[in-house]
Write an enzyme that holds these catalytic residues in place. Structure first.
Site, PDB file in Angstrom:
ATOM      1  N   LYS A 218       0.733  -1.197  -0.001  1.00  0.00           N
ATOM      2  CA  LYS A 218      -0.035   0.160   0.063  1.00  0.00           C
ATOM      3  C   LYS A 218       0.733   1.206  -0.035  1.00  0.00           C
ATOM      4  O   LYS A 218       1.817   1.414   0.569  1.00  0.00           O
ATOM      5  CB  LYS A 218      -0.945   0.127   1.448  1.00  0.00           C
ATOM      6  CG  LYS A 218      -1.851  -1.008   1.341  1.00  0.00           C
ATOM      7  CD  LYS A 218      -2.904  -1.047   0.126  1.00  0.00           C
ATOM      8  CE  LYS A 218      -3.751  -2.342   0.304  1.00  0.00           C
ATOM      9  NZ  LYS A 218      -5.169  -2.140  -0.589  1.00  0.00           N
ATOM     10  N   ASP A 246      -0.396  -0.008  -4.382  1.00  0.00           N
ATOM     11  CA  ASP A 246      -1.803   0.326  -4.352  1.00  0.00           C
ATOM     12  C   ASP A 246      -2.180   1.457  -3.408  1.00  0.00           C
ATOM     13  O   ASP A 246      -1.716   1.691  -2.366  1.00  0.00           O
ATOM     14  CB  ASP A 246      -2.562  -0.835  -3.866  1.00  0.00           C
ATOM     15  CG  ASP A 246      -4.012  -0.790  -3.721  1.00  0.00           C
ATOM     16  OD1 ASP A 246      -4.537   0.247  -4.238  1.00  0.00           O
ATOM     17  OD2 ASP A 246      -4.746  -1.687  -3.334  1.00  0.00           O
ATOM     18  N   GLU A 272      -2.036   0.653  -8.668  1.00  0.00           N
ATOM     19  CA  GLU A 272      -3.338   0.451  -8.462  1.00  0.00           C
ATOM     20  C   GLU A 272      -4.239   1.396  -8.055  1.00  0.00           C
ATOM     21  O   GLU A 272      -3.684   2.267  -6.954  1.00  0.00           O
ATOM     22  CB  GLU A 272      -3.745  -1.034  -7.704  1.00  0.00           C
ATOM     23  CG  GLU A 272      -4.924  -1.622  -7.747  1.00  0.00           C
ATOM     24  CD  GLU A 272      -5.185  -2.835  -6.463  1.00  0.00           C
ATOM     25  OE1 GLU A 272      -6.086  -3.148  -5.999  1.00  0.00           O
ATOM     26  OE2 GLU A 272      -3.895  -3.501  -6.628  1.00  0.00           O
ATOM     27  N   GLU A 299     -11.609  -2.818  -8.551  1.00  0.00           N
ATOM     28  CA  GLU A 299     -12.415  -3.200  -7.376  1.00  0.00           C
ATOM     29  C   GLU A 299     -13.530  -2.162  -6.859  1.00  0.00           C
ATOM     30  O   GLU A 299     -14.458  -2.814  -6.416  1.00  0.00           O
ATOM     31  CB  GLU A 299     -11.445  -3.439  -6.380  1.00  0.00           C
ATOM     32  CG  GLU A 299     -10.845  -2.112  -5.396  1.00  0.00           C
ATOM     33  CD  GLU A 299      -9.936  -2.253  -4.500  1.00  0.00           C
ATOM     34  OE1 GLU A 299     -10.531  -2.443  -3.408  1.00  0.00           O
ATOM     35  OE2 GLU A 299      -8.886  -2.614  -4.535  1.00  0.00           O
ATOM     36  N   ASP A 322     -14.203  -7.829  -9.039  1.00  0.00           N
ATOM     37  CA  ASP A 322     -14.367  -7.970  -7.610  1.00  0.00           C
ATOM     38  C   ASP A 322     -15.696  -8.910  -7.722  1.00  0.00           C
ATOM     39  O   ASP A 322     -16.884  -8.533  -8.346  1.00  0.00           O
ATOM     40  CB  ASP A 322     -14.509  -6.810  -7.060  1.00  0.00           C
ATOM     41  CG  ASP A 322     -14.839  -7.039  -5.462  1.00  0.00           C
ATOM     42  OD1 ASP A 322     -13.918  -6.825  -4.567  1.00  0.00           O
ATOM     43  OD2 ASP A 322     -15.988  -7.263  -4.883  1.00  0.00           O
ATOM     44  N   HIS A 349      -9.318  -8.783  -8.071  1.00  0.00           N
ATOM     45  CA  HIS A 349      -9.287  -8.104  -6.309  1.00  0.00           C
ATOM     46  C   HIS A 349      -9.646  -9.291  -5.390  1.00  0.00           C
ATOM     47  O   HIS A 349     -10.840  -9.866  -5.649  1.00  0.00           O
ATOM     48  CB  HIS A 349      -9.947  -6.885  -6.413  1.00  0.00           C
ATOM     49  CG  HIS A 349     -10.301  -6.328  -4.752  1.00  0.00           C
ATOM     50  ND1 HIS A 349     -11.470  -6.396  -4.174  1.00  0.00           N
ATOM     51  CD2 HIS A 349      -9.478  -5.818  -4.006  1.00  0.00           C
ATOM     52  CE1 HIS A 349     -11.075  -5.733  -2.989  1.00  0.00           C
ATOM     53  NE2 HIS A 349     -10.040  -5.461  -2.639  1.00  0.00           N
TER      54      HIS A 349
END
Length: 433
Positions: A218, A246, A272, A299, A322, A349
């Site tokens: 992240k 992400d 992402e 997602e 997703d 995801h």
């Protein structure tokens, strides 16, 4: 003649904020949750599904699912299961509820839960996991499940059928390979933003030792800190190991470009959700300016129409579906077909509550019956909360093992439902005093 008797929703929440599991730049203290649906029948059979949310999102999502009860309660089960495509279309066409979207947001996710529960019930009756049941349908049967309205300028029915017919000859061999080798995975387990450096480093080493060949971190806080954390990952995993990033929608266009220029020395595999999931043109601009770093998103993308636009605008290098964001199996099938038409890989995801268990079926369907390849494709894996499911996702040597049990993957254990039911389950009675 069995009939549907109720749509029972349980509010299930897990106190993941206590350990910062799931923490990212936009969701700093999430409690992973699920509005869990049991679609009951007069014969005692049931179909199970869920919508992944965070905390109070369950309040809204549960009511949205219940608002669909009039579409099924009292209806003949055999008749509905023989025409699940029509049942899903009727819920989407409910004009009073469609007005809340249309075809996006909480109601579309609720419809997805009901559609997925119907497929779960059909899988239980036929004794097959969802991926296999769908993969054994004919190309015509699969196309008949897809609503191609609004998609014809990008993919006609004839083109969708051609994609499926092209993959039909090798289905049996791909099923055998999938059962023998599994499906590639990558892991986000080490990458949560709230973890200490020590915990992240330990989890990175464990991921490598467990056979994962890609991890995700992240980002979206301080750019210097993002680069520092990537530096730790590079030191642990090596210079050539794929490490994705992400941002969880954190930036505007200029911020995203600047952040990725700063992170470029660490060679991120993709970025992402660099910006708002609704902004197709911003994704296209970011992709153009940060190449060769890939752009991935999906997602939080509302529906098949937005995926069409992302692909038409050449705004993404990786499509991320997703299992519970859109209108269920049928809409995800449309998105998989669009990705195949535009030759863009799908990397679903997962994580959350039950998302690994559910979305693996869709990725495996894609391999067997649609794209026919695993090249550049991986399913996300997060090592959280799998113990609460009847058939938890199984990872061996960094690959998802193909599910064996009948169902669509969302069925939870009764003890887990009662223990984590909000607000009166034992877990929450202790925390809410």
């Amino acid at each position: 003649m069995p009939t549907f008797t109720s749509l029972d929703v349980t509010d299930v929440r897990f106190p993941t904020s206590q350990s910062l599991d799931g923490s990212d730049a936009m969701n700093q203290d999430p409690d992973y949750s699920a509005a869990y649906l049991e679609l009951r029948t007069s014969s005692g059979e049931s179909g199970a599904s869920l919508v992944f949310t965070i905390g109070r999102g369950n309040d809204v999502q549960g009511e949205a699912i219940r608002a669909l009860s009039h579409h099924l309660v009292g209806r003949d089960v055999d008749e509905v299961l023989a025409g699940i495509g029509q049942a899903g279309a009727a819920m989407i066409e409910d004009s009073q509820l469609r007005w809340l979207g249309p075809e996006k947001g909480v109601m579309q996710m609720a419809i997805g839960a009901v559609v997925n529960a119907l497929w779960d019930l059909r899988c239980m009756r036929e004794g097959k996991p969802l991926w296999l049941l769908l993969a054994e349908l004919s190309p015509e049967e699969l196309v008949d499940l897809v609503d191609l309205r609004y998609l014809e300028d990008a993919m006609t029915r004839e083109e969708a059928l051609e994609i499926l017919e092209r993959s039909a000859p090798g289905r049996a061999e791909r099923i055998a390979r999938l059962r023998a080798e599994g499906y590639p995975a990558y892991t986000t387990t080490p990458g949560w933003l709230g973890y200490t450096d020590e915990k992240m480093e330990r989890l990175l080493r464990e991921a490598r030792d467990e056979g994962f060949d890609m991890v995700k971190l992240k980002v979206g806080g301080d750019p210097a800190d993002d680069l520092r954390r990537f530096g730790i990952a590079r030191r642990v995993l090596g210079e050539d190991f794929p490490i994705a990033a992400d941002a969880n929608q954190r930036w505007g266009v200029a911020e995203a470009v600047a952040a990725m220029e700063a992170l470029a020395p660490a060679s991120p595999y993709w970025i992402e959700e660099p910006t708002s999931p609704d902004d197709v043109l911003a994704h296209a601009e970011i992709r153009r300016r940060i190449a060769p770093i890939r752009v991935a998103t999906g997602e939080h993308v509302h529906n098949r129409v937005m995926f069409k636009q992302l692909l038409q605008a050449q705004a993404v290098d990786v499509v991320q579906i997703d299992a519970t964001r859109v209108g269920g199996v049928h809409e995800n099938l449309a998105i998989l077909l669009l990705a195949a038409k535009f030759d863009v890989p799908v990397c679903p995801h997962a994580g959350g509550v039950g998302l690994c268990e559910m979305v693996q079926h869709l990725a495996m369907l894609d391999y067997v019956a649609i794209s026919g390849t695993m090249q550049d494709r991986r399913i996300e894996y997060v090592d959280h909360l799998h113990e609460h499911f009847v058939e938890p996702a199984i990872i061996e040597a960094g690959r998802y093992c193909a599910p064996l049990l009948p169902g669509a993957g969302a069925r939870m254990l009764p003890d887990s439902l009662s223990t984590h039911r909000f607000p009166d389950g034992p877990v929450w009675r202790g925390l809410l005093r």
